[in-house]
Write a protein that holds these residues in place. Structure first.
Motif: not given
Length: 265
Positions: A168-193
């Motif tokens: 639920d709104e996983p990047t609220t309040g994060l700076d640009p670098e933090g948002r990209i870190e979370v985006w990568q983590a989310v992509r890896e979740l889907a890649q793992g099924g």
């Protein structure tokens, strides 16, 4: 001899919602929401503040009862099989639910023990490596950046390998670098099924992450589809040849990355 023709049925979606309605006294928050989320995909529920995104997530995660309609998660009815739904999901809210007094590793071990899993220390070490937190694992979470806390929060939600994850709104309040870190983590979740349903009010977040996007407006899904399908709703843009200039994000990440490289020398 006639050989019977077999037709394979499409896989059941991880999430199926039909006619979902919810009101708070006279305020109608959801007015008949329909959506399907395919297994192993990232689905973005996009909408402005107050559109009803969090209400949808709360109903799907059994924290709230709908007034009408039906919803199934991982094949279970959220109204009549709530315990089975809760055993199939993990929910990460808008703010990181981590214990700042404990270290990152201690947070993970604690959740693994609460879930009565074997080898909690090994589980913690694996997740720290997976989310690029191994070097910070023995530091108190109070010293973590916003992006690190959010990555730890998502890592904690994966303990037990739930097939469906709500963000639920996983990047609220994060700076640009933090948002990209979370985006990568989310992509890896889907890649793992893992199936991921995320809510966001950031257009670029949905554009970068989602396999499919639904726009929730005034309690209804007004459009849904892939990014290309949504783009085709508008007339084709006129082609103009212009010089591409670096974006502010390019400048920020380049400077921050260069600064960190100098610190490591």
């Amino acid at each position: 001899m006639n050989v019977p023709v077999t037709t394979s049925q499409p896989p059941e979606p991880a999430i199926r919602v039909r006619g979902l309605e919810k009101s708070y006294q006279k305020l109608r928050v959801l007015r008949g929401v329909d959506l399907d989320v395919a297994r192993g995909s990232i689905f973005a529920l996009l909408g402005s503040n107050g559109a009803g995104k969090t209400t949808v997530v709360k109903i799907l995660s059994t924290l709230l009862k709908a007034d009408a309609g039906s919803a199934h998660v991982n094949g279970f009815d959220v109204a009549t099989q709530a315990a089975d739904v809760r055993g199939s999901i993990s929910l990460t809210g808008q703010f990181a639910a981590v214990d700042e007094i404990l270290t990152g590793r201690e947070n993970l071990v604690l959740v693994a023990r609460l879930r009565h899993l074997k080898a909690p220390d090994s589980i913690a070490d694996d997740l720290l490596k997976r989310f690029a937190l191994a070097e910070a694992g023995d530091r108190r979470v109070a010293t973590y950046s916003g992006g690190m806390r959010r990555r730890l929060d998502i890592a904690m939600s994966l303990i037990g390998n739930p097939p469906v994850v709500f963000l639920d709104e996983p990047t609220t309040g994060l700076d640009p670098e933090g948002r990209i870190e979370v985006w990568q983590a989310v992509r890896e979740l889907a890649q793992g099924g893992t199936t991921v349903l995320l809510t966001t009010q950031y257009l670029d977040e949905a554009e970068h992450l989602a396999d499919r996007i639904a726009i929730l407006h005034e309690g209804r899904i007004i459009v849904h589809g892939t990014l290309d399908e949504l783009r085709r709703i508008l007339p084709p843009a006129e082609v103009e040849y212009v010089e591409k200039r670096p974006s502010l994000e390019d400048v920020f990440l380049t400077l921050v990355g260069a600064s960190r490289e100098r610190e490591q020398l």
